[in-house]
Enzyme design. Sequence first.
Site, PDB file in Angstrom:
ATOM      1  N   ASN A 150       0.269  -3.692  -3.061  1.00  0.00           N
ATOM      2  CA  ASN A 150      -1.078  -3.660  -2.475  1.00  0.00           C
ATOM      3  C   ASN A 150      -1.692  -5.054  -2.504  1.00  0.00           C
ATOM      4  O   ASN A 150      -1.477  -5.840  -3.433  1.00  0.00           O
ATOM      5  CB  ASN A 150      -1.982  -2.592  -3.115  1.00  0.00           C
ATOM      6  CG  ASN A 150      -2.083  -2.629  -4.613  1.00  0.00           C
ATOM      7  OD1 ASN A 150      -1.228  -3.173  -5.292  1.00  0.00           O
ATOM      8  ND2 ASN A 150      -3.134  -2.050  -5.137  1.00  0.00           N
ATOM      9  N   VAL A 151      -2.405  -5.347  -1.427  1.00  0.00           N
ATOM     10  CA  VAL A 151      -3.052  -6.654  -1.262  1.00  0.00           C
ATOM     11  C   VAL A 151      -4.508  -6.362  -0.912  1.00  0.00           C
ATOM     12  O   VAL A 151      -4.817  -5.988   0.223  1.00  0.00           O
ATOM     13  CB  VAL A 151      -2.381  -7.480  -0.146  1.00  0.00           C
ATOM     14  CG1 VAL A 151      -3.052  -8.848  -0.027  1.00  0.00           C
ATOM     15  CG2 VAL A 151      -0.874  -7.643  -0.396  1.00  0.00           C
ATOM     16  N   GLU A 152      -5.369  -6.478  -1.914  1.00  0.00           N
ATOM     17  CA  GLU A 152      -6.781  -6.135  -1.700  1.00  0.00           C
ATOM     18  C   GLU A 152      -7.546  -7.319  -1.103  1.00  0.00           C
ATOM     19  O   GLU A 152      -7.000  -8.423  -0.930  1.00  0.00           O
ATOM     20  CB  GLU A 152      -7.390  -5.666  -3.036  1.00  0.00           C
ATOM     21  CG  GLU A 152      -6.719  -4.388  -3.511  1.00  0.00           C
ATOM     22  CD  GLU A 152      -7.339  -3.774  -4.761  1.00  0.00           C
ATOM     23  OE1 GLU A 152      -8.127  -4.465  -5.453  1.00  0.00           O
ATOM     24  OE2 GLU A 152      -7.028  -2.598  -5.042  1.00  0.00           O
TER      25      GLU A 152
ATOM     26  N   CYS B 257      -2.245  -1.120   1.433  1.00  0.00           N
ATOM     27  CA  CYS B 257      -1.461  -0.428   0.404  1.00  0.00           C
ATOM     28  C   CYS B 257      -0.064  -1.022   0.292  1.00  0.00           C
ATOM     29  O   CYS B 257       0.458  -1.639   1.240  1.00  0.00           O
ATOM     30  CB  CYS B 257      -1.333   1.049   0.758  1.00  0.00           C
ATOM     31  SG  CYS B 257      -2.838   2.005   0.585  1.00  0.00           S
TER      32      CYS B 257
ATOM     33  N   GLU C 225       2.725   0.572   0.329  1.00  0.00           N
ATOM     34  CA  GLU C 225       3.656   1.193   1.276  1.00  0.00           C
ATOM     35  C   GLU C 225       3.572   0.510   2.645  1.00  0.00           C
ATOM     36  O   GLU C 225       4.581   0.244   3.292  1.00  0.00           O
ATOM     37  CB  GLU C 225       3.328   2.685   1.434  1.00  0.00           C
ATOM     38  CG  GLU C 225       3.514   3.514   0.174  1.00  0.00           C
ATOM     39  CD  GLU C 225       2.268   3.562  -0.712  1.00  0.00           C
ATOM     40  OE1 GLU C 225       1.479   2.597  -0.723  1.00  0.00           O
ATOM     41  OE2 GLU C 225       2.104   4.580  -1.405  1.00  0.00           O
TER      42      GLU C 225
ATOM     43  N   CYS D  20      -1.155   7.429   0.151  1.00  0.00           N
ATOM     44  CA  CYS D  20      -2.389   7.930   0.754  1.00  0.00           C
ATOM     45  C   CYS D  20      -2.081   8.522   2.137  1.00  0.00           C
ATOM     46  O   CYS D  20      -0.972   8.359   2.668  1.00  0.00           O
ATOM     47  CB  CYS D  20      -3.423   6.797   0.865  1.00  0.00           C
ATOM     48  SG  CYS D  20      -3.068   5.628   2.180  1.00  0.00           S
TER      49      CYS D  20
ATOM     50  N   CYS E  68      -0.873   6.014   4.807  1.00  0.00           N
ATOM     51  CA  CYS E  68       0.503   5.540   4.559  1.00  0.00           C
ATOM     52  C   CYS E  68       1.524   6.632   4.853  1.00  0.00           C
ATOM     53  O   CYS E  68       2.624   6.342   5.322  1.00  0.00           O
ATOM     54  CB  CYS E  68       0.645   5.036   3.131  1.00  0.00           C
ATOM     55  SG  CYS E  68      -0.121   3.413   2.909  1.00  0.00           S
TER      56      CYS E  68
HETATM   57  N1  THU Z   1      -2.819   2.118  -3.232  1.00  0.00           N
HETATM   58  C1  THU Z   1      -1.567   1.832  -2.778  1.00  0.00           C
HETATM   59  O1  THU Z   1      -1.218   0.664  -2.573  1.00  0.00           O
HETATM   60  N2  THU Z   1      -0.714   2.864  -2.565  1.00  0.00           N
HETATM   61  C2  THU Z   1      -0.969   4.160  -2.883  1.00  0.00           C
HETATM   62  O2  THU Z   1      -0.090   4.987  -2.736  1.00  0.00           O
HETATM   63  C3  THU Z   1      -2.292   4.544  -3.378  1.00  0.00           C
HETATM   64  C4  THU Z   1      -3.293   3.468  -3.463  1.00  0.00           C
HETATM   65  C5  THU Z   1      -3.729   0.998  -3.513  1.00  0.00           C
HETATM   66  C6  THU Z   1      -4.876   0.788  -2.573  1.00  0.00           C
HETATM   67  C7  THU Z   1      -5.836   0.022  -3.447  1.00  0.00           C
HETATM   68  O3  THU Z   1      -5.478  -1.353  -3.442  1.00  0.00           O
HETATM   69  C8  THU Z   1      -5.581   0.560  -4.839  1.00  0.00           C
HETATM   70  O4  THU Z   1      -4.304   1.177  -4.780  1.00  0.00           O
HETATM   71  C9  THU Z   1      -6.607   1.569  -5.304  1.00  0.00           C
HETATM   72  O5  THU Z   1      -6.790   2.576  -4.380  1.00  0.00           O
END
Ligand code: THU
Length: 133
Positions: free
Chosen positions: A43-45, A54, A56, A88, A91
């Site tokens: 994940n890259v926020e 996300c 995925e 999610c 994804c």
């Molecule tokens: N996130 C993912 O990268 N994959 C998932 O399957 C669930 C959630 C990330 C999104 C966000 O950066 C952090 O987790 C919290 O929701």
Amino acid sequence: MRDDIFLIKAAISARQIAYAPYSNFLVGAAILDEKDHIHQGQNVENAAYPNGICAETSAIATMIQQGGTRIVKMAVSGGNGELLCTPCGGCRQRIREFASQDTRILICDANGLKEQFTLSDLLPHSFGPENLD
Ligand code: THU
């Protein structure tokens, strides 16, 4: 399966370089493609929260960039093991584009496999490319 362990380790290692300063929820993903190549993502926020991606989605983008076209199997590592970190909704649909109904998705925490599902478990009665034929 030996293959599963390799993919799980790739997801766990991707998780270690996640950029998640806002949620502090680190997630890694790894895809095995039709050429037996593994593609990782995390994940890259973003400070503008909705622009984060996300793990995925990041792994899928990497697969496409590296010439893979099909998700044969996928591992996702997130959370601490009490609650499963399943993909999610968005994804699940992105995985659907490149996977089959029986594609296995291995759900892991930081230590290893917790549970596994097929794509059809996660996204039943889904809409995909063939619906547009
Ligand atoms: N996130 C993912 O990268 N994959 C998932 O399957 C669930 C959630 C990330 C999104 C966000 O950066 C952090 O987790 C919290 O929701």
